[in-house]
Design an enzyme around this catalytic site. Structure first.
Site, PDB file in Angstrom:
ATOM      1  N   ALA A  77       2.840   2.423   5.907  1.00 44.08           N
ATOM      2  CA  ALA A  77       2.123   2.219   7.180  1.00 44.08           C
ATOM      3  C   ALA A  77       1.698   0.747   7.252  1.00 44.08           C
ATOM      4  O   ALA A  77       0.521   0.416   7.448  1.00 44.08           O
ATOM      5  CB  ALA A  77       0.933   3.166   7.321  1.00 44.08           C
TER       6      ALA A  77
ATOM      7  N   HIS B 185      -0.802  -6.277   5.034  1.00 42.87           N
ATOM      8  CA  HIS B 185       0.197  -6.169   3.962  1.00 42.87           C
ATOM      9  C   HIS B 185       1.148  -7.373   4.006  1.00 42.87           C
ATOM     10  O   HIS B 185       1.521  -7.922   2.980  1.00 42.87           O
ATOM     11  CB  HIS B 185       1.037  -4.903   4.130  1.00 42.87           C
TER      12      HIS B 185
ATOM     13  N   GLY C 298      -5.488  -6.948  -1.447  1.00 50.43           N
ATOM     14  CA  GLY C 298      -6.338  -7.423  -0.360  1.00 50.43           C
ATOM     15  C   GLY C 298      -7.819  -7.324  -0.726  1.00 50.43           C
ATOM     16  O   GLY C 298      -8.243  -6.386  -1.415  1.00 50.43           O
TER      17      GLY C 298
ATOM     18  N   SER D  48      -6.198  -1.816   8.668  1.00 48.18           N
ATOM     19  CA  SER D  48      -6.090  -0.714   7.720  1.00 48.18           C
ATOM     20  C   SER D  48      -5.079   0.272   8.278  1.00 48.18           C
ATOM     21  O   SER D  48      -5.009   0.465   9.500  1.00 48.18           O
ATOM     22  CB  SER D  48      -7.455  -0.018   7.586  1.00 48.18           C
TER      23      SER D  48
END
Ligand code: PAF
Length: 267
Positions: A28, A33, A143, A181
């Protein structure tokens, strides 16, 4: 971009590489990312990404079942970003022991998110240990949004003398400030409109008590709002979606000298 579907394919690929930067994910994928991938491209010669929704770190079955799966889109993003290889293991491959062997930390992992999600960090640390061993990564990228996770992974690397550099990357935010997120995809339109208030409130410089009240008034159910080192950390839910965020705290404290707050133990 090579797709490595099993451990033997990963090992074979790894033998031919030099300095591997590794970005573990649960898929996802979003700009957060991709910022880890960009950082890996700077410091490492080859970039390896894993996508594995790790069941052992979910304390709620419903959360695991509803975790977004966007594999085709993820692979396209990674290819465009210039990733060299993607590891896509399944549970049986990563857990031949059926999770009888675990990595657990028995102090800081019990606080904050650990206090609200029993077993969560055991699952995270165990899968990260497995992935670091298999990838033989030279650097691994995480992260700062998952601040507690980052601290615990650094601690594990030190405790077990792992030969990998852990590189922390800053939080990436939507234009309205909401920390990116994968779970944001599951917010309803109404929840999505409220969600950015969490960041606005924690960077306000008000006292902890005032921020707590503001978070609850906005419609969140607050798990914690507390300082840890130089950060102010928050976890709060909108319906069944739990959001976490953090901001540097030192500047905020100087804005409000009369702040009272709870300190939790350092890892
Ligand atoms: O941060 C995550 O996405 C996960 O906790 C990680 C590090 C990929 C382990 O499953």
């Amino acid at each position: 971009m090579e797709i490595l579907k099993d451990i033997s394919a990963l090992r074979l690929w790894r033998q031919a590489q030099t300095k591997v930067g590794f970005v573990p994910t649960m898929g996802a994928l979003h700009a957060g990312h991709l910022s880890l991938v960009e950082e890996a491209k700077i410091h490492s010669e080859q970039v390896l990404v894993s996508i594995f929704v790790n069941p052992t770190q979910f304390d709620q079955v419903a959360d695991l079942e509803k975790y977004p799966n966007t594999l085709d889109a993820d692979l396209k993003k990674l290819k465009t970003a210039g990733v060299d290889a993607v590891f896509l293991p399944d549970f049986d491959q990563l857990y031949p022991d059926d999770y009888r062997y675990q990595i657990s930390e028995n102090d800081f992992s019990m606080a904050l998110c650990g206090a609200h999600r029993p077993g969560h960090f055991d699952g995270v640390l165990t899968v990260v240990m497995k992935l670091l061993q298999l990838s033989e990564a030279n650097q691994a990228y995480f992260g700062e949004k998952d601040y507690q996770q980052l601290r615990l992974i650094r601690g594990m690397v030190k405790a077990f003398f792992l030969n990998v550099d852990i590189i922390a990357c800053p939080i990436v935010r939507e234009a309205d400030g909401l920390a990116m997120s994968s779970r944001n995809l599951r917010l309803t339109q109404e929840q999505r409109a409220i969600a950015p208030q969490l960041y606005q409130i924690i960077r306000s410089g008000h006292s902890i008590e005032r921020m707590q009240r503001a978070i609850e008034k906005a419609g969140f159910e607050l798990d914690y709002l507390t300082t840890q080192g130089d950060r102010l950390l928050v976890a709060a839910s909108l319906g069944e979606i739990r959001l976490i965020d953090n901001v540097p705290y030192d500047n905020l404290v100087s804005l409000n000298k009369n702040n009272k707050h709870t300190k939790v133990k350092q890892a």
